[in-house]
Structures are given as C-alpha cells and as structure tokens.
Design an enzyme around this catalytic site. Structure first.
Site, short mmCIF file in Angstrom:
data_model
loop_
_atom_site.label_atom_id
_atom_site.label_comp_id
_atom_site.label_asym_id
_atom_site.label_seq_id
_atom_site.Cartn_x
_atom_site.Cartn_y
_atom_site.Cartn_z
N HIS A 157 55.50 30.00 -8.32
CA HIS A 157 56.00 28.63 -8.44
C HIS A 157 56.90 28.42 -9.65
O HIS A 157 57.48 27.35 -9.85
CB HIS A 157 54.79 27.67 -8.50
N LYS A 159 59.94 28.23 -12.21
CA LYS A 159 61.37 27.89 -12.06
C LYS A 159 62.03 28.11 -13.42
O LYS A 159 61.91 27.28 -14.32
CB LYS A 159 61.52 26.46 -11.56
N HIS A 377 60.53 15.09 -8.54
CA HIS A 377 60.04 16.44 -8.34
C HIS A 377 59.77 17.09 -9.69
O HIS A 377 59.22 18.18 -9.79
CB HIS A 377 61.05 17.26 -7.55
N LYS A 379 57.93 17.60 -13.33
CA LYS A 379 56.54 17.58 -13.77
C LYS A 379 56.53 17.50 -15.29
O LYS A 379 57.10 18.36 -15.97
CB LYS A 379 55.77 18.83 -13.35
#
Length: 473
Positions: A157, A159, A377, A379
C-alpha cells in the site's frame, strides 16, 4: 448497477474484516471496464506562475475547484513532481498499490518517457501481476520489482517516489495511486524532501537509515541499486522522520521499528513543552478495517497510546481521539458524486460491529483549502492544541485506520503483527518545513442528525451531484 465505482485504494474486506488482497477489485470485470474507459483527464487548471517543487507538505491540484486553491505554493501535480525543475532526471522508482503504466509514463517529461529508467515496486499476484507485466513490456525503460506478501490479506500500500537527478536525490511521500482518477478530483497529499546532495561519505542520519531499513525489508535484490544510491547521498539536513510498516510478526527491537510502535518511539523521543492532555489527537483516513467490538480493544488502547506519546508528558488520562471520515452526504455532494465512495472502502458489515466509531467521527469539510467537494484520499494524523492554532506534529501517510496497516499486539504485547507495506512521513513545526497545517477545517464539523458514515456496499437512491444513484453489485 446504475452508477458505482470500483476505483478503490483498499480492497474489499474479508469476512474477518481484514483488507483482502484475494478479493481485489482490479480482477473483476467492472474494474476492467472502468479502467479501459477512463480516457485522459485534463490536468487541473494552474495559475500562470513559475512552477516550483519546494521541500514541503502540499496537496495535489484538483479539477473542479477555484484556481486560487491550486496555486503552486500550496498545491502540486504529478507532472510537476516528475518534471526536471531540480536538474536532469536520471532515473526513478515508483512504489505504489495501483498502476496505470501507460498513463504514468505520460506524466514524465516528453524527453524522459522512453529512455529514463522507471522502476515500479508493486504487490500484485496472479492475474494482476500478469497484467502489470504485460503493460510494462510496452515500455523498454520500465522494470518491475514484486514485494513479498507472505502474510495473508496483506497489500503493498506504500506510495513513494525516489527521484534521482544529476545533482542529487529526492524522496516523495504521497497518498495517490498511480492512476488518472486519483489525481483528478480527489484531495491527496504530497511531501517532497529537499534534493539530497551526492556525497560518497555522507553524515549518518536517521532519515537515511530508516529509508534503507525499509528497502532492506523487501528482501529483494532488485532494490540493491537504490539502496546503494541512497547510501551515496547526504540526508542529514532532513528533520522529517519516516514512519513505515512492513508485513510480519515483529519482536524485540524490530517491534519498535514499524507501524504504530515506530510512531510511538519517534514521539517519545521529542519534548513537546506545551502539549498537555487537552491537545486532541486527530485521525483522518479513507478506509476503515475491523478494529474490534470495543474501542478499548485497539483504537483507544494501544493505538491511541502511540499517537499520544511524548517524552515530557505521562498523562493521567489519554487525550480525545477524533476521527474524520466522509458522511454519505459528503460523498453524494462531492465532485465525483457517489463514485467517490468507491475509494472509501468501509463495509456495512464491519460498521455494524463497531458502532462506537459513530460517537468519535466528524465530517469531511475543507472550505479553507477549497476541497470540501474533493473527496479525501489523503491520510493524516496530528496532535492539535485546544485553540486549533498549533500542531505538535503532523503525519502524512498511506496508512488507513486498520490493524493491517498499523499493526496489533500479539502474545501479551511481545510482538506486533502487521500485514501491509505502508509509508509515512512525520513532520514537526520546528523543522525546516513550511508551517504545518491540515487539509480540512478546524474546529471539526460534527455529523448532523440523520447523517451516516459512508459504507460503499449500501444502496443510496437520492441523486448525487451528477443526478445518479448508487446501487452496488
């Protein structure tokens, strides 16, 4: 189905409420149709100002909002990130969850698309891996490294971008998948490091050591070249701290190296002179996993202990934990309408088991950044003063609100179980970064009477901003 979206960052949850790689929506016919019909989005309108890529935490530019909110001082775009404003781009590595290879290559400068090496670090298996390999073969300069995912239901996950220029190396931590839709109408976050200068004998720094430890955790020789390159650059000027997760059951010293325990360790080393227990902890995310039937089991237990840590404060009581997650109305009125909810994977079955979240959650409202309708989107996690004017710290990360991402104790708190790869950067107001802030409004906006937390598998017939309903399969 009238109008639904399968452009999800986190996969549907399994019966145990864990983010499930095996039920990946990129393998279903609906997702394939959406991916094939996406078209090329027009880039967000940009003010006519000189482009820069400072050492900063910024948002991504978004279509559908006022130009004034997309100014380069506060917003950036992927073509700017990959542009050669900081020297000649020699090669790059892209760590991510979802890739549209053809689209990604188009975001590089025209003279770099066919010749500059691009490494994609992914976690695909089976059909997804075969499709990614087929897409990469169309570009001779694109190569792949597969992340090990031995832990069930784990995902890659992270990025992150590593950008090597002829004059140095830059690290970019962000929250967007490498697909067009994630860079069009959503609220995303990007942190760009300084361009670290080359030095064959650099000063040792924690940022560099943590980055090397993260790459080493892949146990893949395909990353050896990047480990060498990182070791040849001086990162000592960077005061940010890496907070990452890697899959596994971590014990001993490794238990404090990853997930929420790494965050606990970093915060425990800092003296926050003015922080007291009335400084709230804020958590904002785009997906929720199974957290247990009681808040104290994990959320306000081990997880909040980590987020509330300091070296100067041993609170008699824990601070308040406030959660920011879109309501159904937030999604319905967003720029994308209900399809924005396809990137907010929270299942109704899981929600029924943890209704205590309803007492802690606040709406997504971002008037100050012009992004109330740009579905989040991004966090972020933060510690904020009672007057909402100061932050002790802000964390930008790929990690959503889940045990899979952050880890959970096992064996009487002697080991930390993590399922996924995640990457975050912890920022402090006394560093060289620009003034810390969050994308959403403070004070927080409570849910109104009748509001419900968004769940992506629930039917919504009231027309959205495009006049459509949401009837998931």
């Amino acid at each position: 189905m009238k109008r639904s979206s399968a452009n999800s960052d986190d996969r549907p949850t399994c019966p145990q409420g864990i983010d499930c790689k095996e039920s990946t929506m990129s393998h279903c016919a609906q997702y394939r149709h959406l991916a094939a019909s996406r078209g090329s989005p027009s880039p967000p309108k940009r003010p006519n100002k000189k482009r820069t890529l400072p050492n900063a935490f910024r948002l991504t530019a978004a279509n559908g909002i006022a130009d004034s909110y997309n100014e380069p001082r506060t917003a950036t775009s992927i073509d700017e990130i990959l542009g050669c404003f900081d020297g000649n781009l020699v090669q790059s590595a892209q760590f991510n969850y979802m890739f549209d290879v053809a689209w990604l290559v188009e975001q590089y400068p025209a003279n770099k698309r066919a010749t500059t090496p691009i490494l994609l670090v992914h976690g695909e298996k089976g059909v997804g891996k075969a499709e990614l390999e087929r897409a990469a073969r169309a570009h001779r300069n694109v190569s792949l490294v597969q992340a090990r995912l031995d832990t069930p239901f784990g995902t890659h996950h992270t990025k992150m971008m590593l950008l090597l220029y002829d004059r140095g190396l830059r690290v970019v931590v962000h929250t967007a998948n490498l697909i067009a839709r994630d860079w069009r109408h959503k609220t995303q976050g990007v942190w760009t490091s300084p361009v670290f200068p080359p030095n064959p004998n650099p000063k040792s720094s924690q940022f560099q050591n943590d980055l090397l430890a993260y790459l080493t955790a892949y146990r893949n020789p395909g990353l050896d070249e990047w480990k060498t390159l990182i070791g040849q650059h001086d990162m000592s000027a960077c005061d940010a701290r890496i907070v990452a997760s890697v899959p596994g059951r971590h014990v001993g010293n490794a238990m404090n190296a990853w997930g929420h325990m790494k965050l606990r360790r970093e915060l425990s080393k800092r003296r926050f002179e003015h922080v007291t227990t009335d400084w709230d902890v804020l958590a904002q995310f785009s997906s929720i996993g199974s957290l247990g039937p009681e808040a104290s089991r994990w959320l306000t237990g081990e997880f909040l202990v980590s987020l509330a840590s300091t070296s100067s404060l041993q609170p008699l009581r824990r601070p308040s934990l406030k959660l920011v997650f879109p309501s159904v109305e937030n999604v319905r009125q967003s720029l994308e309408g209900y399809p924005a909810g396809g990137s907010l994977p929270y299942s109704s079955k899981t929600a029924l088991k943890q209704q205590y979240l309803r007492q802690m959650v606040y709406q997504w409202k971002a008037e100050k950044t012009g992004r109330t309708r740009a579905s989040p989107h991004i966090k972020t996690y933060a510690r904020v003063s009672p007057d909402k004017a100061s932050f002790a710290w802000v964390l930008l990360t790929s990690a959503n609100l889940s045990k899979a991402a952050w880890g959970a104790f096992e064996k009487k708190e002697t080991q930390l179980m993590i399922r996924s790869y995640e990457m975050g950067v912890l920022l402090f107001p006394d560093s060289d970064e620009i003034r810390l802030d969050l994308p959403y409004d403070l004070p927080l906006t409570p849910y109104e009477a009748g509001d419900e937390m968004w769940t992506w598998d629930t039917v919504h017939r009231k027309p959205d901003s495009h006049g459509q309903s949401w009837i998931p399969s």
